[in-house]
Design a protein around this motif. Sequence first.
Motif, mmCIF file in Angstrom:
data_model
loop_
_atom_site.group_PDB
_atom_site.id
_atom_site.type_symbol
_atom_site.label_atom_id
_atom_site.label_comp_id
_atom_site.label_asym_id
_atom_site.label_seq_id
_atom_site.Cartn_x
_atom_site.Cartn_y
_atom_site.Cartn_z
ATOM 1 N N LYS A 45 6.721 3.734 -19.026
ATOM 2 C CA LYS A 45 8.292 4.009 -18.981
ATOM 3 C C LYS A 45 9.310 2.993 -19.186
ATOM 4 O O LYS A 45 10.186 3.094 -19.991
ATOM 5 N N GLY A 46 9.109 1.886 -18.404
ATOM 6 C CA GLY A 46 9.985 0.969 -18.703
ATOM 7 C C GLY A 46 9.892 0.433 -19.964
ATOM 8 O O GLY A 46 10.923 0.062 -20.565
ATOM 9 N N PHE A 47 8.815 0.245 -20.524
ATOM 10 C CA PHE A 47 8.669 -0.534 -21.819
ATOM 11 C C PHE A 47 9.447 0.485 -22.928
ATOM 12 O O PHE A 47 10.042 -0.261 -23.736
ATOM 13 N N GLN A 48 9.184 1.563 -22.753
ATOM 14 C CA GLN A 48 9.630 2.713 -23.734
ATOM 15 C C GLN A 48 11.084 2.665 -23.901
ATOM 16 O O GLN A 48 11.588 3.293 -24.863
ATOM 17 N N VAL A 67 -13.391 -9.777 -21.523
ATOM 18 C CA VAL A 67 -12.757 -10.194 -20.343
ATOM 19 C C VAL A 67 -11.448 -9.238 -20.077
ATOM 20 O O VAL A 67 -11.490 -8.581 -18.847
ATOM 21 N N ASP A 68 -10.492 -9.002 -20.688
ATOM 22 C CA ASP A 68 -9.622 -8.197 -20.453
ATOM 23 C C ASP A 68 -9.994 -6.764 -20.831
ATOM 24 O O ASP A 68 -10.711 -6.405 -21.446
ATOM 25 N N PHE A 69 -9.334 -5.580 -20.030
ATOM 26 C CA PHE A 69 -9.717 -4.258 -19.984
ATOM 27 C C PHE A 69 -9.367 -3.667 -20.964
ATOM 28 O O PHE A 69 -9.966 -2.594 -21.555
ATOM 29 N N GLY A 70 -8.208 -3.740 -21.598
ATOM 30 C CA GLY A 70 -7.680 -2.807 -22.583
ATOM 31 C C GLY A 70 -7.777 -1.442 -22.196
ATOM 32 O O GLY A 70 -7.547 -0.392 -23.270
ATOM 33 N N LEU A 71 -7.048 -0.997 -21.118
ATOM 34 C CA LEU A 71 -7.037 0.319 -20.641
ATOM 35 C C LEU A 71 -5.814 1.012 -21.035
ATOM 36 O O LEU A 71 -5.815 2.441 -21.134
ATOM 37 N N TRP A 72 -4.785 0.427 -21.128
ATOM 38 C CA TRP A 72 -3.382 1.088 -21.319
ATOM 39 C C TRP A 72 -3.174 0.814 -23.090
ATOM 40 O O TRP A 72 -3.278 0.034 -23.549
ATOM 41 N N ARG A 73 -2.605 2.104 -23.308
ATOM 42 C CA ARG A 73 -2.208 2.113 -24.626
ATOM 43 C C ARG A 73 -1.087 2.231 -24.900
ATOM 44 O O ARG A 73 -0.171 2.259 -26.283
ATOM 45 N N GLY A 74 0.116 2.448 -24.082
ATOM 46 C CA GLY A 74 1.526 2.688 -24.378
ATOM 47 C C GLY A 74 2.203 1.165 -24.572
ATOM 48 O O GLY A 74 3.333 1.364 -24.806
ATOM 49 N N ILE A 75 1.595 0.123 -24.346
ATOM 50 C CA ILE A 75 2.318 -1.233 -24.521
ATOM 51 C C ILE A 75 1.274 -1.831 -25.430
ATOM 52 O O ILE A 75 -0.026 -2.070 -25.177
ATOM 53 N N PRO A 76 1.896 -2.297 -26.513
ATOM 54 C CA PRO A 76 1.122 -3.011 -27.414
ATOM 55 C C PRO A 76 0.614 -4.483 -26.949
ATOM 56 O O PRO A 76 1.484 -5.030 -26.301
ATOM 57 N N LEU A 135 0.696 -1.085 0.092
ATOM 58 C CA LEU A 135 -0.065 0.089 -0.043
ATOM 59 C C LEU A 135 0.745 1.138 -0.048
ATOM 60 O O LEU A 135 0.548 2.345 -0.534
ATOM 61 N N ARG A 136 1.929 1.045 0.616
ATOM 62 C CA ARG A 136 2.742 2.410 0.657
ATOM 63 C C ARG A 136 3.454 2.611 -0.373
ATOM 64 O O ARG A 136 3.705 3.885 -1.108
ATOM 65 N N SER A 137 3.921 1.570 -1.003
ATOM 66 C CA SER A 137 4.747 1.720 -2.477
ATOM 67 C C SER A 137 3.619 2.053 -3.656
ATOM 68 O O SER A 137 3.746 3.051 -4.392
ATOM 69 N N LEU A 138 2.262 1.660 -3.484
ATOM 70 C CA LEU A 138 1.198 2.067 -4.493
ATOM 71 C C LEU A 138 0.837 3.646 -4.379
ATOM 72 O O LEU A 138 0.815 4.256 -5.099
ATOM 73 N N GLN A 139 0.794 3.784 -2.851
ATOM 74 C CA GLN A 139 0.704 5.178 -2.605
ATOM 75 C C GLN A 139 1.685 6.226 -3.302
ATOM 76 O O GLN A 139 1.325 7.310 -3.939
ATOM 77 N N HIS A 140 2.989 5.954 -3.214
ATOM 78 C CA HIS A 140 4.083 6.622 -3.747
ATOM 79 C C HIS A 140 3.926 6.680 -5.278
ATOM 80 O O HIS A 140 4.151 7.746 -6.087
ATOM 81 N N ILE A 141 3.718 5.421 -6.016
ATOM 82 C CA ILE A 141 3.442 5.490 -7.252
ATOM 83 C C ILE A 141 2.320 6.338 -7.920
ATOM 84 O O ILE A 141 2.403 7.095 -8.746
ATOM 85 N N TYR A 142 1.203 6.380 -7.224
ATOM 86 C CA TYR A 142 0.225 7.183 -7.431
ATOM 87 C C TYR A 142 0.219 8.766 -7.194
ATOM 88 O O TYR A 142 -0.121 9.724 -7.958
ATOM 89 N N ARG A 143 0.807 9.047 -6.022
ATOM 90 C CA ARG A 143 1.155 10.465 -5.608
ATOM 91 C C ARG A 143 2.199 10.882 -6.117
ATOM 92 O O ARG A 143 2.233 12.404 -6.528
ATOM 93 N N ASP A 144 3.326 10.314 -6.591
ATOM 94 C CA ASP A 144 4.620 10.812 -7.121
ATOM 95 C C ASP A 144 5.302 10.470 -8.462
ATOM 96 O O ASP A 144 6.009 11.112 -9.003
ATOM 97 N N CYS A 145 4.374 9.161 -8.976
ATOM 98 C CA CYS A 145 5.298 8.722 -10.232
ATOM 99 C C CYS A 145 3.933 8.602 -11.311
ATOM 100 O O CYS A 145 4.532 8.147 -12.137
ATOM 101 N N GLY A 146 2.934 9.193 -11.253
ATOM 102 C CA GLY A 146 1.802 9.134 -12.283
ATOM 103 C C GLY A 146 0.974 7.976 -12.524
ATOM 104 O O GLY A 146 0.212 7.960 -13.263
ATOM 105 N N GLY A 147 1.247 6.994 -11.624
ATOM 106 C CA GLY A 147 0.402 5.808 -11.404
ATOM 107 C C GLY A 147 1.221 4.517 -12.098
ATOM 108 O O GLY A 147 2.136 4.621 -12.770
ATOM 109 N N LEU A 148 0.200 3.395 -12.073
ATOM 110 C CA LEU A 148 0.971 2.110 -12.643
ATOM 111 C C LEU A 148 1.355 2.133 -13.975
ATOM 112 O O LEU A 148 2.072 1.885 -14.592
ATOM 113 N N GLU A 149 0.237 2.773 -14.806
ATOM 114 C CA GLU A 149 0.349 2.663 -16.145
ATOM 115 C C GLU A 149 1.859 3.571 -16.516
ATOM 116 O O GLU A 149 2.439 3.071 -17.593
#
Length: 254
Positions: free
Chosen positions: A125-128, A184-193, A106-120
Amino acid sequence: MFTHRELFELLEEKSQRYNRPSFIETDPIQVPKQYSQKENIEIAGFLAASIAWGQRPTIIKNAFRLMQLMGNNPYEFLLHTEEKDWGQFQTFKHRTFNGTDCLFFLRSLQHIYRDCGGLETVFTKGFQIDNRVASALQHFRRVFFEVEHEARSQKHVSNIDKGASAKRLNMFLRWMVRTDKAGVDFGLWRGIPSSALMLPLDVHTGTQARQLGLLSRRQDDWKTVLEVTEKLRTFDPNDPIKYDFALFGMGAFE
């Protein structure tokens, strides 16, 4: 042994059989399916995928319990609460994933959403770096462990640099990235094909892949994921991981 054409027809038939809404009823993907807001889907999906080992009914029950502890609104919970108020998570347990691990996640996810722009943003960024999911997984793991944590929690996020197959992370990426008409799958993210996704290798998919001649390696590690995913790309280079439904369905339901 099957010909390439016979394998293609079998995998297509089984994918269509299992890649349908009824699949959700027995799968941890039902946990994020209760949400409509993108961030809630991501957080619920990540946490459900993170504890997705063991008996599926227990996985689903414990993932729903996590959501209840977050007021069934995980994004708002992470944005607007502080760790001093998270005492209810100290007794959470799923197999070897305990309260200490849960509080760190939870602490790490909070950091990711508050400071890093979220999981996507983090995964993309890693994929790119070089357009490989491997780099997305490596970058995500580095970011995830930027916040203070106990060494024990590291085992709950797969490390492909040490050969892990990263089944749960690849499953989470399938949920977020793949898009089709099956629902079934969400297809929410567009930056990874979808073409870049890797097979979520588990006991079911590995066993079926070997029986069908798609795999020669005996161990379930990252090299095996690379081998089987490359084989699946010969059947559909644009969406190779739709065959996860075929391999898993044949192993789990047949």
